[in-house]
Design a protein around this motif. Structure first.
Motif, PDB file in Angstrom:
ATOM      1  N   SER A 349      24.551   4.351  -0.910  1.00  0.00           N
ATOM      2  CA  SER A 349      25.231   3.860  -2.110  1.00  0.00           C
ATOM      3  C   SER A 349      25.532   2.378  -2.005  1.00  0.00           C
ATOM      4  O   SER A 349      25.363   1.620  -2.975  1.00  0.00           O
ATOM      5  N   VAL A 350      25.970   1.931  -0.827  1.00  0.00           N
ATOM      6  CA  VAL A 350      26.274   0.504  -0.625  1.00  0.00           C
ATOM      7  C   VAL A 350      25.019  -0.336  -0.798  1.00  0.00           C
ATOM      8  O   VAL A 350      25.028  -1.387  -1.465  1.00  0.00           O
ATOM      9  N   VAL A 351      23.922   0.115  -0.194  1.00  0.00           N
ATOM     10  CA  VAL A 351      22.662  -0.640  -0.310  1.00  0.00           C
ATOM     11  C   VAL A 351      22.215  -0.702  -1.771  1.00  0.00           C
ATOM     12  O   VAL A 351      21.776  -1.756  -2.258  1.00  0.00           O
ATOM     13  N   GLN A 352      22.337   0.407  -2.490  1.00  0.00           N
ATOM     14  CA  GLN A 352      21.909   0.422  -3.891  1.00  0.00           C
ATOM     15  C   GLN A 352      22.761  -0.511  -4.745  1.00  0.00           C
ATOM     16  O   GLN A 352      22.246  -1.229  -5.607  1.00  0.00           O
ATOM     17  N   GLU A 353      24.076  -0.523  -4.528  1.00  0.00           N
ATOM     18  CA  GLU A 353      24.956  -1.366  -5.337  1.00  0.00           C
ATOM     19  C   GLU A 353      24.754  -2.844  -5.031  1.00  0.00           C
ATOM     20  O   GLU A 353      24.859  -3.694  -5.923  1.00  0.00           O
ATOM     21  N   ARG A 354      24.471  -3.178  -3.783  1.00  0.00           N
ATOM     22  CA  ARG A 354      24.348  -4.596  -3.395  1.00  0.00           C
ATOM     23  C   ARG A 354      22.947  -5.157  -3.613  1.00  0.00           C
ATOM     24  O   ARG A 354      22.801  -6.320  -3.983  1.00  0.00           O
ATOM     25  N   PHE A 355      21.914  -4.338  -3.360  1.00  0.00           N
ATOM     26  CA  PHE A 355      20.556  -4.880  -3.348  1.00  0.00           C
ATOM     27  C   PHE A 355      19.613  -4.221  -4.351  1.00  0.00           C
ATOM     28  O   PHE A 355      18.445  -4.604  -4.423  1.00  0.00           O
ATOM     29  N   GLY A 356      20.079  -3.228  -5.091  1.00  0.00           N
ATOM     30  CA  GLY A 356      19.244  -2.627  -6.119  1.00  0.00           C
ATOM     31  C   GLY A 356      18.601  -1.320  -5.682  1.00  0.00           C
ATOM     32  O   GLY A 356      18.594  -0.947  -4.504  1.00  0.00           O
ATOM     33  N   ILE A 362      13.734   1.916  -0.089  1.00  0.00           N
ATOM     34  CA  ILE A 362      13.224   1.562   1.244  1.00  0.00           C
ATOM     35  C   ILE A 362      14.183   2.043   2.323  1.00  0.00           C
ATOM     36  O   ILE A 362      13.773   2.577   3.366  1.00  0.00           O
ATOM     37  N   PHE A 363      15.495   1.865   2.098  1.00  0.00           N
ATOM     38  CA  PHE A 363      16.511   2.267   3.074  1.00  0.00           C
ATOM     39  C   PHE A 363      16.463   3.780   3.312  1.00  0.00           C
ATOM     40  O   PHE A 363      16.480   4.243   4.456  1.00  0.00           O
ATOM     41  N   ARG A 364      16.374   4.562   2.226  1.00  0.00           N
ATOM     42  CA  ARG A 364      16.286   6.017   2.360  1.00  0.00           C
ATOM     43  C   ARG A 364      14.996   6.429   3.074  1.00  0.00           C
ATOM     44  O   ARG A 364      14.989   7.372   3.870  1.00  0.00           O
ATOM     45  N   LEU A 365      13.926   5.726   2.784  1.00  0.00           N
ATOM     46  CA  LEU A 365      12.641   6.026   3.419  1.00  0.00           C
ATOM     47  C   LEU A 365      12.719   5.828   4.926  1.00  0.00           C
ATOM     48  O   LEU A 365      12.252   6.661   5.713  1.00  0.00           O
ATOM     49  N   GLN A 376       3.193   0.456   6.021  1.00  0.00           N
ATOM     50  CA  GLN A 376       3.556   1.839   5.710  1.00  0.00           C
ATOM     51  C   GLN A 376       4.718   1.902   4.724  1.00  0.00           C
ATOM     52  O   GLN A 376       4.739   2.755   3.827  1.00  0.00           O
ATOM     53  N   VAL A 377       5.687   0.989   4.869  1.00  0.00           N
ATOM     54  CA  VAL A 377       6.811   0.938   3.929  1.00  0.00           C
ATOM     55  C   VAL A 377       6.297   0.652   2.517  1.00  0.00           C
ATOM     56  O   VAL A 377       6.710   1.282   1.537  1.00  0.00           O
ATOM     57  N   GLU A 378       5.377  -0.300   2.395  1.00  0.00           N
ATOM     58  CA  GLU A 378       4.810  -0.637   1.082  1.00  0.00           C
ATOM     59  C   GLU A 378       4.124   0.572   0.457  1.00  0.00           C
ATOM     60  O   GLU A 378       4.288   0.850  -0.743  1.00  0.00           O
ATOM     61  N   ASP A 379       3.357   1.294   1.283  1.00  0.00           N
ATOM     62  CA  ASP A 379       2.591   2.430   0.748  1.00  0.00           C
ATOM     63  C   ASP A 379       3.501   3.595   0.365  1.00  0.00           C
ATOM     64  O   ASP A 379       3.378   4.161  -0.733  1.00  0.00           O
ATOM     65  N   GLU A 387       7.183  -7.985  -2.745  1.00  0.00           N
ATOM     66  CA  GLU A 387       8.556  -7.533  -2.993  1.00  0.00           C
ATOM     67  C   GLU A 387       9.091  -6.734  -1.805  1.00  0.00           C
ATOM     68  O   GLU A 387      10.248  -6.898  -1.400  1.00  0.00           O
ATOM     69  N   ALA A 388       8.247  -5.866  -1.250  1.00  0.00           N
ATOM     70  CA  ALA A 388       8.692  -5.065  -0.106  1.00  0.00           C
ATOM     71  C   ALA A 388       9.052  -5.952   1.080  1.00  0.00           C
ATOM     72  O   ALA A 388      10.048  -5.710   1.780  1.00  0.00           O
ATOM     73  N   LYS A 389       8.248  -7.007   1.291  1.00  0.00           N
ATOM     74  CA  LYS A 389       8.518  -7.925   2.392  1.00  0.00           C
ATOM     75  C   LYS A 389       9.852  -8.632   2.193  1.00  0.00           C
ATOM     76  O   LYS A 389      10.676  -8.730   3.121  1.00  0.00           O
ATOM     77  N   ASP A 390      10.115  -9.112   0.979  1.00  0.00           N
ATOM     78  CA  ASP A 390      11.383  -9.802   0.692  1.00  0.00           C
ATOM     79  C   ASP A 390      12.577  -8.861   0.879  1.00  0.00           C
ATOM     80  O   ASP A 390      13.606  -9.244   1.459  1.00  0.00           O
ATOM     81  N   MET A 391      12.430  -7.623   0.398  1.00  0.00           N
ATOM     82  CA  MET A 391      13.546  -6.660   0.511  1.00  0.00           C
ATOM     83  C   MET A 391      13.807  -6.296   1.964  1.00  0.00           C
ATOM     84  O   MET A 391      14.972  -6.196   2.390  1.00  0.00           O
ATOM     85  N   LEU A 392      12.749  -6.101   2.735  1.00  0.00           N
ATOM     86  CA  LEU A 392      12.925  -5.777   4.149  1.00  0.00           C
ATOM     87  C   LEU A 392      13.608  -6.906   4.894  1.00  0.00           C
ATOM     88  O   LEU A 392      14.517  -6.678   5.717  1.00  0.00           O
ATOM     89  N   TYR A 393      13.204  -8.134   4.628  1.00  0.00           N
ATOM     90  CA  TYR A 393      13.812  -9.276   5.311  1.00  0.00           C
ATOM     91  C   TYR A 393      15.266  -9.469   4.891  1.00  0.00           C
ATOM     92  O   TYR A 393      16.117  -9.874   5.692  1.00  0.00           O
TER      93      TYR A 393
END
Length: 531
Positions: A349-356, A362-365, A376-379, A387-393
């Motif tokens: 919930s915290v990750v969703q509220e702060r980062f979308g 990605i966090f749940r995955l 693998q995260v992208e796929d 976008e996946a790279k930016d979110m992971l970083y």
């Protein structure tokens, strides 16, 4: 103990006990066990104020004292408890829970004990009865027996317990005022026979001399009720077990339905006495026992109960587990697994509220798959590479995601190294807990700042309310009341309304953050006890 915890403890001590107690308390939190001379020297607070501050902290169970570390004859040392001070933040929740379970009488009993640390049963009963009588209609009084019955019920359900009995003896014997466990002495939950008969009394306006005589008479009367020297305090651990059970029941109701939550509630209620507070799961209960213990209002057939139990066992949340086949099946509530899932939901919930929502995906995955490469995260998440790279970083920079390097060769060459992203739930929960402490401290500081900035207006409002109350009590005419009410202008009324709305929002936010703090603390403590 972290800097955020010390800061929050200091703000709580200042708000409830004043700046001197805050200074002494935070000094002991930072410096550990110290004797009286060192406390006076390092804080610069006069001797009498240090003694009074330590008395306040000991009275509320926030400070323990013992003989010096150098052995017999060495000065007594004092040590404050950070956990006990942080419980002050949860006072409103304790009071509200008691009101829900035991009504106004239970609420006032808990409120009095929280305000005064610990009290005898007779003084608590008299004080609560007087307060209830004061709010009743003219001619009605609250009987001491009714308050005593409510007090006994709180003791029977272990929401109240005796304070540690004073043990007079040599100074070298360690003395502690920490809340005892039920097994520490046999009479922890034994209600004494009390010879207190009467009704609550209303406070009447009288002269100062008469007030002093009444206070002295009340003090003398309080010494002859059969419970001298037996003090009672709030059992915070019992409240925490109740909060944990309610969180589990609410989660089951949200995930499945009300009937499932009622079955889990019945299992938790049946195992309250037999299950240790630190146990990872409840004692096994047979399906027959669960069926017989369901409330009569739930007119459910036995096959339906078996279907619900099977559904709970097969649910991925694993709140309920199967421990055997005898008696129609033996079932347990997985307490540690339930707390882990509740903490995990809080992190998501915290990750969703702060980062979308995409970052939350990605966090749940990563929580589910444990270790994944960036490709693998992208796929799996079905998010474009950039976008996946930016979110992971971003998650990596906030310490919500960790990067693990697995080299193919000993030289750690980047071209021959796997870079795997992962989420370590326990360290992440600890980090989020510190952020929650910081958030609550900021909310308290903001509320205190708002009160200081509008101090003149608040004092004026309080004076006018006091004048109105005295006029109404003396039967003043409506014209007089209107004249007093007009002393506050329309602009000041708007400012007061806006201020009260703002402070109520801050109070509500504190309580909401405390719910997250409780879940994270429970998960961390449960993990520590199982390891």
């Amino acid at each position: 103990m972290t800097a955020q915890e010390v800061r929050l403890c200091g703000l709580l001590l200042r708000e409830h006990f004043g700046e001197v107690v805050e200074k002494v308390g935070t000094h002991l939190l930072r410096g550990g066990a110290q004797n009286l001379r060192i406390i006076i020297h390092e804080t610069g607070v006069p001797l009498d104020l240090v003694k009074k501050s330590l008395c306040v902290l000991v009275q509320h169970g926030a400070c323990v004292f013992s003989s010096g570390r150098k052995g017999a004859g060495s000065p007594t040392e004092y040590r404050t408890s950070c956990d006990r001070i942080l419980r002050i933040l949860r006072y409103p929740r304790y009071i509200y829970t008691t009101k829900t379970l035991y009504g106004d009488t239970g609420e006032l009993i808990i409120e009095e004990l929280l305000q005064r640390g610990h009290m005898t049963m007779s003084s608590t009963v008299k004080t609560v009865a007087d307060r209830l009588t004061q709010n009743m209609e003219e001619g009605l009084c609250m009987d001491y027996g009714e308050v005593s019955n409510a007090f006994s019920k709180l003791v029977e359900t272990h929401f109240l317990q005796r304070s540690t009995p004073a043990t007079p003896g040599t100074p070298a014997a360690p003395v502690s005022t920490a809340p005892p466990s039920p097994e520490s002495f046999p009479d922890c939950y034994k209600v004494p026979h009390m010879t207190l008969v009467g009704r609550g009394k209303r406070q009447l306006c009288s002269e100062d001399g008469e007030d002093q005589r009444n206070a002295k008479r009340a003090k003398m009367d309080s010494q002859a009720h059969g419970d001298e020297g037996i003090c009672w305090q709030v059992n915070f651990e019992r409240f925490h077990l109740h909060f944990r059970d309610q969180a589990i029941i609410s989660a089951v109701a949200n995930k499945l339905d009300q009937t499932s939550s009622e079955i889990v509630r019945t299992m938790l209620r049946m195992s309250e006495v037999t299950t240790s507070p630190t146990a990872t799961c409840t004692k096994p209960l047979s399906a027959n026992e669960i069926f017989r213990s369901l409330p009569p209002s739930y007119n459910i057939a036995r096959p339906i109960v078996d279907q619900y139990l099977t559904l709970l066992v097969d649910d991925p949340m694993e709140f309920v587990g199967k421990a055997g086949e005898s008696g129609g099946g033996m079932y347990v509530v997985n307490l540690h697994r339930a707390l882990a899932n509740l903490a995990r939901a809080t992190l998501e919930s915290v990750v969703q509220e702060r980062f979308g929502s995409r970052s939350a995906r990605i966090f749940r995955l990563l929580l589910r798959k444990r270790h994944l490469e960036q490709k693998q995260v992208e796929d799996f998440a079905m998010i474009p590479a950039k976008e996946a790279k930016d979110m992971l970083y971003t998650l990596l920079a906030q310490n919500l995601v960790q990067l693990q390097e697995i080299p193919k060769t000993p030289d750690f060459a980047p071209s021959r190294t796997f870079y795997l992203y992962t989420v370590n739930q326990l360290p992440t929960a600890r980090m989020l807990l510190q952020n929650c402490y910081k958030t609550v401290a900021n909310l308290i500081e903001r509320r205190l700042f708002e009160s200081r900035e509008n101090k003149r207006l608040l004092e004026k409002s309080q004076r006018i309310e006091a004048i109105l109350a005295s006029l109404q009590a003396s039967g003043a005419e409506p014209e007089q009341l209107t004249e007093v009410e007009e002393m506050i202008t329309a602009t000041e009324k708007q400012q007061l309304e806006a201020l009260r709305l703002h402070i109520n929002k801050l109070d509500s936010a504190e309580n909401q953050v405390d719910e997250s703090i409780f879940l994270l603390e429970s998960y961390i403590n449960s993990t520590a006890s199982t390891s």
